[in-house]
Write a protein that holds these residues in place. Structure first.
Motif, PDB file in Angstrom:
ATOM      1  N   HIS A 150     -10.239  -1.983   7.425  1.00 38.74           N
ATOM      2  CA  HIS A 150      -9.791  -2.973   7.431  1.00 38.74           C
ATOM      3  C   HIS A 150      -8.664  -2.572   6.559  1.00 38.74           C
ATOM      4  N   VAL A 151      -9.614  -2.015   5.183  1.00 38.57           N
ATOM      5  CA  VAL A 151      -9.459  -2.360   4.031  1.00 38.57           C
ATOM      6  C   VAL A 151      -7.947  -2.104   3.884  1.00 38.57           C
ATOM      7  N   GLY A 152      -7.821  -0.217   3.940  1.00 33.54           N
ATOM      8  CA  GLY A 152      -6.746   0.559   3.702  1.00 33.54           C
ATOM      9  C   GLY A 152      -5.025  -0.106   5.149  1.00 33.54           C
ATOM     10  N   HIS A 153      -5.974  -1.308   6.232  1.00 37.42           N
ATOM     11  CA  HIS A 153      -4.326  -1.383   6.429  1.00 37.42           C
ATOM     12  C   HIS A 153      -4.020  -2.225   6.001  1.00 37.42           C
ATOM     13  N   TYR A 154      -4.869  -3.062   5.000  1.00 37.20           N
ATOM     14  CA  TYR A 154      -4.385  -4.173   3.826  1.00 37.20           C
ATOM     15  C   TYR A 154      -3.550  -3.864   3.329  1.00 37.20           C
ATOM     16  N   TYR A 155      -4.534  -3.087   2.248  1.00 35.84           N
ATOM     17  CA  TYR A 155      -3.163  -2.726   1.454  1.00 35.84           C
ATOM     18  C   TYR A 155      -2.229  -1.475   2.058  1.00 35.84           C
ATOM     19  N   LYS A 171      -0.147  -3.630   4.238  1.00 28.84           N
ATOM     20  CA  LYS A 171       0.754  -4.377   4.509  1.00 28.84           C
ATOM     21  C   LYS A 171       0.880  -5.360   3.157  1.00 28.84           C
ATOM     22  N   ARG A 172       0.304  -4.802   1.995  1.00 32.35           N
ATOM     23  CA  ARG A 172       0.526  -5.221   0.799  1.00 32.35           C
ATOM     24  C   ARG A 172       1.229  -4.345   0.156  1.00 32.35           C
ATOM     25  N   GLY A 173       1.529  -3.199   0.663  1.00 31.49           N
ATOM     26  CA  GLY A 173       2.706  -2.107  -0.196  1.00 31.49           C
ATOM     27  C   GLY A 173       2.177  -0.934  -0.830  1.00 31.49           C
ATOM     28  N   ALA A 174       0.275  -1.165  -0.540  1.00 32.72           N
ATOM     29  CA  ALA A 174      -0.152  -0.214  -1.981  1.00 32.72           C
ATOM     30  C   ALA A 174      -0.982   0.456  -0.923  1.00 32.72           C
ATOM     31  N   TYR A 175       0.279   1.426  -1.219  1.00 30.18           N
ATOM     32  CA  TYR A 175       0.031   2.782  -0.842  1.00 30.18           C
ATOM     33  C   TYR A 175      -0.504   4.225  -0.628  1.00 30.18           C
ATOM     34  N   VAL A 176      -1.144   3.796  -2.654  1.00 28.80           N
ATOM     35  CA  VAL A 176      -1.914   4.723  -2.998  1.00 28.80           C
ATOM     36  C   VAL A 176      -3.202   4.686  -2.534  1.00 28.80           C
ATOM     37  N   ALA A 177      -3.558   3.560  -2.998  1.00 28.53           N
ATOM     38  CA  ALA A 177      -4.727   2.774  -2.361  1.00 28.53           C
ATOM     39  C   ALA A 177      -4.784   2.646  -0.852  1.00 28.53           C
ATOM     40  N   ALA A 178      -4.694   3.021   0.051  1.00 27.79           N
ATOM     41  CA  ALA A 178      -4.177   2.659   1.477  1.00 27.79           C
ATOM     42  C   ALA A 178      -4.539   3.883   1.504  1.00 27.79           C
ATOM     43  N   ALA A 179      -4.166   5.512   0.900  1.00 23.95           N
ATOM     44  CA  ALA A 179      -4.267   6.810   1.597  1.00 23.95           C
ATOM     45  C   ALA A 179      -5.240   7.788   0.816  1.00 23.95           C
ATOM     46  N   ASN A 180      -5.884   6.814  -0.450  1.00 21.08           N
ATOM     47  CA  ASN A 180      -7.626   7.007  -0.533  1.00 21.08           C
ATOM     48  C   ASN A 180      -8.518   6.824   0.370  1.00 21.08           C
ATOM     49  N   LYS A 226       1.331   8.436  20.037  1.00 21.91           N
ATOM     50  CA  LYS A 226       2.744   8.420  21.797  1.00 21.91           C
ATOM     51  C   LYS A 226       2.946   9.307  21.958  1.00 21.91           C
ATOM     52  N   ASP A 227       2.143  10.105  23.357  1.00 23.82           N
ATOM     53  CA  ASP A 227       3.077  11.514  23.717  1.00 23.82           C
ATOM     54  C   ASP A 227       3.064  12.502  22.758  1.00 23.82           C
ATOM     55  N   GLY A 228       2.093  12.432  21.181  1.00 18.57           N
ATOM     56  CA  GLY A 228       1.570  12.821  20.835  1.00 18.57           C
ATOM     57  C   GLY A 228       2.779  12.953  19.866  1.00 18.57           C
ATOM     58  N   GLU A 229       3.761  11.682  19.246  1.00 21.41           N
ATOM     59  CA  GLU A 229       4.113  11.721  18.454  1.00 21.41           C
ATOM     60  C   GLU A 229       3.127  10.615  17.564  1.00 21.41           C
ATOM     61  N   PHE A 230       3.483  10.290  16.363  1.00 17.45           N
ATOM     62  CA  PHE A 230       3.176   9.165  15.586  1.00 17.45           C
ATOM     63  C   PHE A 230       3.816   8.234  15.895  1.00 17.45           C
ATOM     64  N   ARG A 231       3.264   6.548  16.068  1.00 18.37           N
ATOM     65  CA  ARG A 231       4.103   5.745  16.374  1.00 18.37           C
ATOM     66  C   ARG A 231       3.482   4.451  14.807  1.00 18.37           C
ATOM     67  N   HIS A 232       2.175   4.619  14.520  1.00 18.40           N
ATOM     68  CA  HIS A 232       1.609   3.825  14.145  1.00 18.40           C
ATOM     69  C   HIS A 232       2.686   2.742  12.006  1.00 18.40           C
ATOM     70  N   HIS A 233       2.869   1.882  12.500  1.00 15.87           N
ATOM     71  CA  HIS A 233       3.475   1.739  11.355  1.00 15.87           C
ATOM     72  C   HIS A 233       2.468   0.076  11.176  1.00 15.87           C
ATOM     73  N   VAL A 234       3.018  -0.046  10.456  1.00 14.22           N
ATOM     74  CA  VAL A 234       2.485  -1.557   9.242  1.00 14.22           C
ATOM     75  C   VAL A 234       3.486  -1.645   8.423  1.00 14.22           C
ATOM     76  N   GLU A 235       3.924  -3.329   8.975  1.00 16.89           N
ATOM     77  CA  GLU A 235       5.351  -3.663   8.235  1.00 16.89           C
ATOM     78  C   GLU A 235       4.532  -4.696   7.041  1.00 16.89           C
ATOM     79  N   PRO A 236       5.056  -4.174   5.892  1.00 15.08           N
ATOM     80  CA  PRO A 236       4.425  -4.862   5.001  1.00 15.08           C
ATOM     81  C   PRO A 236       4.205  -6.683   5.254  1.00 15.08           C
TER      82      PRO A 236
END
Length: 333
Positions: free
Chosen positions: A180-185, A187-196, A249-259
């Motif tokens: 949940h914390v990673g998803h919050y990052y 949404k906030r655009g903190a992509y480095v923190a989300a990847a970590n 979805k059908d093997g393709e990545f469809r996980h998108h989190v909008e800011p």
């Protein structure tokens, strides 16, 4: 009913309460065996408040008697059953400190973990379907560490199997919280923190359901950072080990989190935001403890980045507008 009658009824109730409190005072002449028998009777009847009084009297009057140590153990249980969790934990810590070699000290370790396990499960949590993975994980971490002490010190204890099962549950809960914390990052655009955060889940919470979520976080964050090689490696791992993950979805990545973008309603537009602070109490600016902690973690992660790659926040991009500017809609700026 008149006011006089109401006052009379209140007086009768008050006198009855006072008399009952006097009746509940333990007799000073009771022997150790009588106090212990009284405590056992109250425990059997689920009258834990009376049992606590009897056990405390027994411990204070006969500190070196034959029932003193057993009374200390049962006092932990009575406090726990009456939902006096801090008192139960203090009693368990005290027993462990005073009797480290007692044959039943493993029970004190177990009850110490149970007090932390139950700390966040109050009245509302027990009767309402609240998501515990979105709550402050402090008590869950404490409970996991305390159960781990029991299992490591007394692996053959009769309480160890239950402690291990609770540790599995708590580990899954902590992993889901980090997701949940990673998803919050994201949404906030903190992509480095989300990847970590996603990598932390994969490295430290293996064999939990949240590992797939951690890989999805890494794929999404690395794509946003244009690190295609790392994103492809995480995606291949996700496809191989979690082919049924919701982000695929059908093997393709469809996980998108909008800011996250807050929708400014008509009232806010008309008042240019001047009344927002007045209408929102300070305690409601962050709805949950988890959001407050995630905001603090986000700010810490952002401040750790070098200034040359740090994205400016909205407050840094635009200068502060004065009250006159807001009232005149900027016409005289």
């Amino acid at each position: 009913m008149s006011i006089k009658h109401l006052m009379l009824v209140g007086l009768v109730v008050l006198l009855a309460a006072c008399s009952s409190n006097k009746a509940n005072v333990l007799d000073e002449s009771l022997s150790e065996s009588e106090l212990y028998a009284m405590a056992q009777k109250n425990l059997d009847a689920n009258n834990y408040s009376m049992a606590i009084d009897s056990l405390r009297a027994l411990e204070s009057r006969y500190p070196f008697g034959r029932f003193a140590e057993q009374a200390q153990l049962e006092l932990i249980y009575a406090y726990y059953q009456s939902m006096e969790l801090e008192a139960a934990k203090s009693s368990a810590d005290r027993f462990i400190r005073l009797h480290p070699q007692h044959p039943d000290v493993d029970y004190a370790y177990y009850m110490r973990g149970m007090t932390s396990f139950t700390r966040d499960r109050g009245l509302f949590e027990r009767f309402l379907p609240l998501d515990m993975t979105r709550r402050d994980p402090g008590a869950a971490r404490d409970s996991f560490n305390e159960f781990a002490q029991l299992v490591s010190r007394y692996p053959d204890s009769r309480y160890a199997p239950d402690a291990r099962l609770r540790m599995v549950y708590l580990r899954n809960l902590l992993a889901a919280y980090d997701a949940h914390v990673g998803h919050y990052y994201l949404k906030r655009g903190a992509y480095v923190a989300a990847a970590n955060r996603g990598r932390y889940i994969v490295e430290n919470f293996q064999q939990t359901p949240a590992v797939g979520d951690g890989l999805a976080l890494m794929v999404e964050a690395y794509r946003r950072l244009a690190m295609d090689d790392l994103a492809d490696n995480a995606l291949l791992t996700l496809q191989t080990n979690y082919p049924d993950h919701p982000s695929l979805k059908d093997g393709e990545f469809r996980h998108h989190v909008e800011p996250a973008q807050k929708d400014a309603g008509w009232f806010k537009s008309m008042t240019t935001g001047l009344l927002d602070k007045a209408l929102t109490p300070p305690s409601m600016n962050r709805e949950t403890q988890m959001e407050r902690e995630m905001e603090q973690q986000y700010q810490n992660a952002r401040s750790a980045l070098p200034k040359d790659i740090r994205a400016p926040q909205r407050e840094e991009q635009q200068p502060k507008r004065s009250i006159w500017s807001r009232m005149t809609f900027g016409l005289f700026d």
